[in-house]
Structure formats: structure tokens, C-alpha cells
Design a protein around this motif. Structure first.
Motif, PDB file in Angstrom:
ATOM      1  N   LEU A  58      23.002  13.173  11.011  1.00  0.00           N
ATOM      2  CA  LEU A  58      23.522  14.382  11.658  1.00  0.00           C
ATOM      3  C   LEU A  58      23.261  15.617  10.800  1.00  0.00           C
ATOM      4  CD1 LEU A  58      26.925  13.002  12.979  1.00  0.00           C
ATOM      5  CD2 LEU A  58      24.927  13.652  14.350  1.00  0.00           C
ATOM      6  N   ASP A  59      23.066  15.413   9.472  1.00  0.00           N
ATOM      7  CA  ASP A  59      22.811  16.531   8.563  1.00  0.00           C
ATOM      8  C   ASP A  59      21.336  16.693   8.229  1.00  0.00           C
ATOM      9  OD1 ASP A  59      25.529  17.527   8.024  1.00  0.00           O
ATOM     10  OD2 ASP A  59      25.847  15.493   7.278  1.00  0.00           O
ATOM     11  N   ARG A  60      20.475  16.143   9.060  1.00  0.00           N
ATOM     12  CA  ARG A  60      19.025  16.237   8.844  1.00  0.00           C
ATOM     13  C   ARG A  60      18.577  17.703   8.889  1.00  0.00           C
ATOM     14  NH1 ARG A  60      20.533  15.330  13.713  1.00  0.00           N
ATOM     15  NH2 ARG A  60      19.553  16.317  15.521  1.00  0.00           N
ATOM     16  N   GLY A  61      17.361  17.970   8.413  1.00  0.00           N
ATOM     17  CA  GLY A  61      16.883  19.348   8.441  1.00  0.00           C
ATOM     18  C   GLY A  61      15.415  19.465   8.103  1.00  0.00           C
ATOM     19  N   SER A  62      14.855  18.451   7.457  1.00  0.00           N
ATOM     20  CA  SER A  62      13.450  18.534   7.056  1.00  0.00           C
ATOM     21  C   SER A  62      12.633  17.607   7.973  1.00  0.00           C
ATOM     22  CB  SER A  62      13.329  18.172   5.578  1.00  0.00           C
ATOM     23  OG  SER A  62      12.002  18.292   5.140  1.00  0.00           O
ATOM     24  N   ASP A  63      11.544  17.063   7.465  1.00  0.00           N
ATOM     25  CA  ASP A  63      10.651  16.304   8.352  1.00  0.00           C
ATOM     26  C   ASP A  63      11.191  14.948   8.779  1.00  0.00           C
ATOM     27  OD1 ASP A  63       8.726  18.153   8.916  1.00  0.00           O
ATOM     28  OD2 ASP A  63       7.630  17.781   7.067  1.00  0.00           O
ATOM     29  N   GLU A  64      12.338  14.528   8.230  1.00  0.00           N
ATOM     30  CA  GLU A  64      12.992  13.348   8.798  1.00  0.00           C
ATOM     31  C   GLU A  64      13.285  13.587  10.282  1.00  0.00           C
ATOM     32  OE1 GLU A  64      14.150  15.107   6.321  1.00  0.00           O
ATOM     33  OE2 GLU A  64      16.104  15.944   6.832  1.00  0.00           O
ATOM     34  N   ARG A  65      13.402  14.854  10.668  1.00  0.00           N
ATOM     35  CA  ARG A  65      13.638  15.177  12.085  1.00  0.00           C
ATOM     36  C   ARG A  65      12.516  14.636  12.964  1.00  0.00           C
ATOM     37  NH1 ARG A  65      13.541  20.887  10.768  1.00  0.00           N
ATOM     38  NH2 ARG A  65      12.456  21.082  12.733  1.00  0.00           N
ATOM     39  N   GLN A  66      11.282  14.659  12.464  1.00  0.00           N
ATOM     40  CA  GLN A  66      10.153  14.138  13.243  1.00  0.00           C
ATOM     41  C   GLN A  66       9.981  12.634  13.010  1.00  0.00           C
ATOM     42  OE1 GLN A  66       9.631  16.587  15.083  1.00  0.00           O
ATOM     43  NE2 GLN A  66      10.436  18.098  13.646  1.00  0.00           N
ATOM     44  N   TYR A  67      10.039  12.226  11.729  1.00  0.00           N
ATOM     45  CA  TYR A  67       9.734  10.831  11.400  1.00  0.00           C
ATOM     46  C   TYR A  67      10.770   9.849  11.945  1.00  0.00           C
ATOM     47  CZ  TYR A  67       6.303  12.767   8.114  1.00  0.00           C
ATOM     48  OH  TYR A  67       5.249  13.430   7.543  1.00  0.00           O
ATOM     49  N   SER A 102       0.863  -1.175   0.000  1.00  0.00           N
ATOM     50  CA  SER A 102       0.000   0.000   0.000  1.00  0.00           C
ATOM     51  C   SER A 102       0.904   1.231   0.000  1.00  0.00           C
ATOM     52  CB  SER A 102      -0.891   0.004   1.244  1.00  0.00           C
ATOM     53  OG  SER A 102      -1.737  -1.134   1.239  1.00  0.00           O
ATOM     54  N   TYR A 103       0.366   2.339  -0.496  1.00  0.00           N
ATOM     55  CA  TYR A 103       1.154   3.576  -0.573  1.00  0.00           C
ATOM     56  C   TYR A 103       0.399   4.702   0.119  1.00  0.00           C
ATOM     57  CZ  TYR A 103       4.200   1.313  -3.965  1.00  0.00           C
ATOM     58  OH  TYR A 103       5.091   0.460  -4.574  1.00  0.00           O
ATOM     59  N   ARG A 104       1.111   5.446   0.956  1.00  0.00           N
ATOM     60  CA  ARG A 104       0.498   6.579   1.656  1.00  0.00           C
ATOM     61  C   ARG A 104       1.314   7.841   1.343  1.00  0.00           C
ATOM     62  NH1 ARG A 104      -2.908   6.334   6.025  1.00  0.00           N
ATOM     63  NH2 ARG A 104      -2.348   4.147   6.314  1.00  0.00           N
ATOM     64  N   PHE A 105       0.641   8.817   0.733  1.00  0.00           N
ATOM     65  CA  PHE A 105       1.289  10.087   0.399  1.00  0.00           C
ATOM     66  C   PHE A 105       0.711  11.172   1.308  1.00  0.00           C
ATOM     67  CE2 PHE A 105       1.433   7.479  -3.398  1.00  0.00           C
ATOM     68  CZ  PHE A 105       2.709   7.696  -3.902  1.00  0.00           C
ATOM     69  N   VAL A 106       1.553  11.910   2.015  1.00  0.00           N
ATOM     70  CA  VAL A 106       1.030  13.000   2.837  1.00  0.00           C
ATOM     71  C   VAL A 106       1.733  14.318   2.507  1.00  0.00           C
ATOM     72  CG1 VAL A 106       0.353  11.462   4.732  1.00  0.00           C
ATOM     73  CG2 VAL A 106       2.535  12.642   4.848  1.00  0.00           C
ATOM     74  N   VAL A 107       0.931  15.383   2.557  1.00  0.00           N
ATOM     75  CA  VAL A 107       1.402  16.740   2.292  1.00  0.00           C
ATOM     76  C   VAL A 107       1.076  17.557   3.521  1.00  0.00           C
ATOM     77  CG1 VAL A 107       1.146  18.738   0.796  1.00  0.00           C
ATOM     78  CG2 VAL A 107       0.744  16.473  -0.127  1.00  0.00           C
ATOM     79  N   LEU A 108       2.066  18.163   4.130  1.00  0.00           N
ATOM     80  CA  LEU A 108       1.805  18.878   5.378  1.00  0.00           C
ATOM     81  C   LEU A 108       2.837  19.968   5.600  1.00  0.00           C
ATOM     82  CD1 LEU A 108       4.178  17.099   6.691  1.00  0.00           C
ATOM     83  CD2 LEU A 108       2.350  15.600   7.426  1.00  0.00           C
ATOM     84  N   PRO A 109       2.493  20.998   6.412  1.00  0.00           N
ATOM     85  CA  PRO A 109       3.502  22.003   6.729  1.00  0.00           C
ATOM     86  C   PRO A 109       4.647  21.373   7.524  1.00  0.00           C
ATOM     87  CG  PRO A 109       1.483  22.375   7.987  1.00  0.00           C
ATOM     88  CD  PRO A 109       1.176  21.313   6.988  1.00  0.00           C
ATOM     89  N   GLU A 110       5.862  21.827   7.235  1.00  0.00           N
ATOM     90  CA  GLU A 110       7.043  21.220   7.857  1.00  0.00           C
ATOM     91  C   GLU A 110       6.981  21.353   9.381  1.00  0.00           C
ATOM     92  OE1 GLU A 110      10.653  22.924   6.291  1.00  0.00           O
ATOM     93  OE2 GLU A 110      11.543  20.953   5.978  1.00  0.00           O
TER      94      GLU A 110
END
Ligand code: ZN
Length: 440
Positions: A294-303, A218-226
Motif C-alpha cells: 500500500l506504501d509503494r511508489g517506485s517501479d514496484e508499482r509496475q513489476y 542467473s542475474y539480470r540488472f536493468v537501469v531504466l527511467p521510472e
């Protein structure tokens, strides 16, 4: 497929240019309008991004959904009415989340509310103040230095109200509950690579997946404010538990429209299926850059945060923060290209294709199987006849029931695009079989 990628590169670029002029922020009508335009694009495939509203004041773990911000206009003018900067010319001119104002200001006082990028004197910087109420204007350093009048009239026609934060989700069911998760952010105003590109690419990918004849995942695509949007999403409707249970591999899309080398920012774990598949596809594609968590900056920070820890990587062409156009008016539609989108679309398409066929294989014989009697070994010994034999024998040698296709491809240094042609022959010949349980 190559023609299809080229066609999609062009339409994704066109979609990007449609959403580029809209003023977006972490909340507000710009976000909703952008999702509407994405839906017009994906409509042909029968898929849809469903929108959800999270009210102001709702808790999202350690954060709270702020007031909703909308803006109609904003400008600085001389007292005789000559516009210096105008939001309607470039929405970067008003600092994001500026409170309303309509007043005359002395130049010295006004200068404290003006933001510029000193080392790029012609660029308008992208500046926001979400959680401290203030107002501000952004302009080029050169323009600021040309301000000579004693007093200026400043207007920002904006509104902060009890409203909601908007996010959208498109779920495409497959044969398994296990899912591929793709996320991108929607909070940036008029900048093309960061991140109208992610939105446009996602729309293209939704079409591609929706049109697959068969989907194992299954595939889940989400669009959200950072940041706030990712946290809001995870905290709503048991999403965190659902994703932790089902996500096999996740991808955050950021800055995917330029024409430079690809980039992978690895998960916190560093060795998840997402890390392995993207690295494998990029290796096959050519040069790419690899960054650690260590070079993260986008929503990988939350996920990837402790307690969430999804198997998720960030995919970029030029990594955010590394290109001079980043977070300025120079990140415009000239910085992204049809070719850039074509490449990113092809990479993510290959990532999905590899995930769909990725299996753990096991050789069914003890010792090497006899390939000759199955017609899999050249009967005439001459150089050039062995191109397929070496990877075939290497593949069999590592098909021990513990390594999946991606592992073996990496171990024997043979692209999956080549193994893909070999494996059916080995399966048909009864030499190897799938060893894994369904769902990876
Ligand atoms: Zn950004």
C-alpha cells in the motif's frame, strides 16, 4: 568480506558523486552519459550494461514513449543581464521537460512559472511536467520573494524531438535459467539519494556478481527511467513473459545511500522469496522498517501490478518521500555517505549469498538422529558447550522437506549466517540432504 564492503562503499560513493551533476530525465543524453560512466566503473569486472533505444511513439501497454528531451541551458536574468537562477549552476532550476523559451516576462506572469517549496524556503524543489507541454523554473522560496523587478528575461535552451527512450541491461548467466532480477531508475537529475545512489549501488553489485566463482542463479540488472521505462522494458522483446517464467526474486533499488535504517517495501503478494530473503537478511542486520505494498511508489508499482506480478520488493535505506531532503536540492552528496553505501552493498550482497545457498532440506532419519556418535554433540556436559547444539537440533526438527533455509531460519529464530556453519556438518554426517528440485 568486511574490508571488501568498506572498499566498495568508498568506490560506490565516488561513482555516485561522478554521476550526480548530470542532468537526467526520462529520455535524453543525460541518461546515456550516466550509463557510460556506470560502464567505465564495471568494466574491470568484465561485465557491461548494454543499452537499448525505444523510439518515440512506441506503445508500452497503456502508455506511449514521449518525445526525447535534451537541454543545454536555461536562466532567468534581469534586463541588465544579472542572472537570478542558472541551469548550469544547478540543473534543478529548470523544470524537467520544459519546452524552449526566450522572452521577456512581467514578474506577475513569471511567478506563475516558478515552483518553490514553501515549507523549506532554502531548498530548490525537483519538478517535472513530462506529459503536458509547458516550461517552468524552480528556485528557493526565499529567492522568489526577493524578485522585485518589473520585467525579467527568461531563456530555456531545450529541445523536444522524435528520438528514443534509453534503458540498459546487464545479464550474467548462471547454472540455472532461474534468475535474480535487480532494477533501478535513472530519470532523476542532480539528487544523490533519489536516485544516483541506486545507480551507483547497482554498478557495485554488478561487479560483485560478475566476480562470483560460481553462480547457481542467473542475474539480470536493468537501469531504466521510472514508470515509463519499466513499462517500456516489460513490453519489449517478450521481457514480460521471460521475467514471469524465470524470476525467482526481484529487487528495486531506491534511496540506498543515506545512513538511516533500512526499509523493505513488500511485494503485492507479501510472501514471495524476495520478501522473505530481504526480511531475513535485514533481521540479521539490525533495525529496519517494513512497509506493505500500500506504501509503494517506485517501479514496484509496475513489476508487481496485476498481470505482471513478479516476486519483487523495493529496498531502501530512508524510504522515498519520508525524508525532508527528498525531491529537493538538499538531497545532495552530503546526504549520502560511504558508510551508507557500504551497508547497502553488504545487505544486497548477503541477499544474493543467501539466495545462492537457500535450499529445501530433509532429515534422513526417523526420529532424532544420534548426534553424539557423529561427533556433533558435546561429550562433556557443561554450560556454554551447547551454543551450536540447540540451533542444530532445531534445524533438524524443521528439515521436513517442505521448508527452505529461510523459512527454517525464521521459524527457529536463528540467523542464516549461523546455520550456514552448521549445515555442512549435518550434510557430511549424512543426517540431512537437499530435497528440492534445482532452480527453486
Ligand atoms: Zn523520486
Amino acid at each position: 568480506m568486511r574490508m571488501e564492503n568498506k572498499r566498495m562503499g568508498k568506490s560506490i560513493y565516488e561513482l555516485c558523486s561522478k554521476i550526480y551533476p548530470i542532468c537526467r530525465s526520462i529520455t535524453g543524453d543525460g541518461v546515456r552519459r550516466t550509463i557510460d560512466i556506470m560502464n567505465e566503473f564495471i568494466d574491470v569486472s568484465g561485465a557491461v550494461l548494454n543499452t537499448f533505444e525505444v523510439p518515440t511513439g512506441t506503445k508500452a501497454y497503456d502508455w506511449v514513449i514521449p518525445e526525447e528531451w535534451n537541454i543545454r541551458g536555461g536562466y532567468i536574468e534581469t534586463l541588465d543581464g544579472k542572472r537570478i537562477v542558472d541551469f548550469n549552476e544547478n540543473n534543478l532550476h529548470v523544470m524537467g521537460y520544459s519546452v524552449p523559451v526566450d522572452t521577456n516576462m512581467k514578474l506577475a506572469e513569471l511567478k506563475d512559472c516558478i515552483y518553490t517549496q514553501k515549507n523549506q524556503p532554502d531548498a530548490i524543489p525537483y519538478v517535472t511536467s513530462y506529459y503536458n507541454k509547458r516550461f517552468g523554473f524552480c528556485m528557493s522560496e526565499n529567492k522568489k520573494n526577493n524578485l522585485k523587478d518589473d520585467t525579467y528575461h527568461v531563456v530555456i535552451d531545450s529541445e523536444l524531438k522524435q528520438g528514443s527512450l534509453t534503458y540498459a541491461e546487464c545479464f550474467l548467466e548462471g547454472e540455472s535459467d532461474k534468475e535474480i532480477f535487480v532494477s533501478t531508475y535513472i530519470c532523476h537529475p542532480s539528487m544523490a539519494n533519489d536516485n544516483c545512489s541506486g545507480l551507483a549501488l547497482m554498478a557495485g553489485l554488478i561487479c560483485r556478481v560478475a566476480e562470483l566463482k560460481r553462480r547457481r542463479y542467473s542475474y539480470r540488472f536493468v537501469v531504466l527511467p521510472e514508470t515509463i521505462g519499466a513499462l517500456a522494458y516489460l513490453s519489449q522483446d517478450n521481457h514480460l513473459e521471460l521475467l514471469k517464467r524465470n524470476v525467482a526474486a526481484g529487487f528495486n533499488l531506491s534511496c540506498v545511500g543515506d545512513d538511516n535504517d533500512y526499509t523493505i517495501i513488500k511485494s503485492r503478494n507479501g510472501k514471495t522469496l524476495a520478501d522473505r530473503v530481504l526480511a531475513n537478511v535485514l533481521m540479521d542486520t539490525g533495525r529496519y522498517k517494513e512497509y506493505s505494498y500500500l506504501d509503494r511508489g517506485s517501479d514496484e508499482r509496475q513489476y508487481c501490478a496485476p498481470g505482471v506480478d513478479l516476486p519483487l520488493v523495493c529496498f531502501c535505506r530512508s524510504k522515498f518521500g519520508t525524508f525532508p531532503e527528498y525531491h529537493t536540492s538538499l538531497d545532495n552528496m552530503n546526504f549520502v555517505s560511504e558508510k551508507g553505501f557500504e551497508g547497502s552493498f553488504a545487505v544486497m550482497g548477503n541477499v544474493f549469498d543467501v539466495l545462492e545457498i537457500n535450499r529445501v532440506y530433509k532429515c534422513s532419519t526417523i526420529g532424532e538422529p544420534q548426534l553424539g556418535r557423529r561427533g556433533l554433540y558435546p561429550t562433556i556436559s557443561q554450560k556454554g558447550n551447547y551454543d551450536e547444539v540447540f540451533p542444530m537440533r532445531n534445524f533438524i526438527s524443521y528439515a521436513d522437506g517442505t521448508m527452505d533455509l529461510i523459512d527454517i531460519s525464521e521459524r527457529i529464530n536463528c540467523p542464516i549466517s549461523k546455520l550456514e556453519q552448521i549445515i555442512p556438518k549435518l550434510v557430511d554426517g549424512g543426517i540431512i540432504g537437499v530435497a528440492e528440485k534445482e532452480g527453486n
